[in-house]
Design a protein around this motif. Structure first.
Motif: not given
Length: 208
Positions: A193-205
């Motif tokens: 849901d995070v916009m601003g690029s043609d990619h979205c962010p991914i996360g790791l915990k």
């Protein structure tokens, strides 16, 4: 590129402006920070950053795109092989690895909205996908698939066709760890849901 307040900021820019480069921002200061593989033909494109922490080495990688020509496809595959040699050497030295970045390849049909239509397109070519199989067989784990085996999970959508509106995408961005470190992984996820690029962010915990 700009530093972020309260973060340690590191940059690796390619010689060709606006083409490639990576940046790492970390609240914890790495013990060591290195740019590149020490292989000139790759390092001039600014695609590699290594940050050494107490419990793991973070590798921030922007893998090449092979779609422009056969020459660039060969360059991409050579980069892949150099990367695998590099990571295996680090593991042989007893290091745990967290690897993140745009791999520029969707691994399996589940990772792309239209697999049949893209079988002959760089980013989903059999030879590219086979390299990911080889990489994983060397003892690395695709962390997202530890927690999510659903289809229609993508990290890149073409701007040209407004593909994001229809979720016609590709999963090109990954977090990998070595198998010895996978029990430290708590979650791996997308922020679609995070916009601003043609990619979205991914996360790791991870749990240390």
């Amino acid at each position: 590129m700009k530093s972020i307040p309260n973060y340690h900021s590191y940059f690796n820019s390619g010689e060709r402006k606006g083409y490639s480069g990576v940046a790492t921002f970390s609240k914890a200061k790495p013990k060591n920070q290195i740019n590149g593989f020490n292989i000139l033909k790759f390092d001039t494109e600014g695609r590699v950053q290594r940050s050494d922490f107490d419990d793991f080495i973070l590798l921030n990688i922007y893998f090449p795109n092979g779609g422009m020509s056969d020459e660039r496809l060969q360059y991409k595959l050579q980069f892949y092989d150099a990367f695998l040699t590099y990571t295996n050497n680090l593991r042989d030295e007893g290091n745990n690895l967290v690897i993140c970045g745009d791999l520029n390849t969707a691994h399996k049909p589940i990772d792309i909205a239209r697999p049949k239509e893209n079988e002959k397109v760089s980013g989903f070519l059999p030879i590219e996908r086979e390299w990911i199989d080889k990489f994983l067989s060397n003892g690395y784990v695709d962390t997202f698939r530890m927690f999510n085996d659903k289809s229609e999970q993508y990290t890149w959508w073409s701007y040209r066709t407004r593909a994001r509106d229809r979720n016609v995408g590709w999963r090109l961005d990954y977090f990998f760890v070595n198998e010895e470190f996978k029990d430290n992984v708590i979650d791996s996820y997308m922020l679609s849901d995070v916009m601003g690029s043609d990619h979205c962010p991914i996360g790791l915990k991870i749990d240390l």
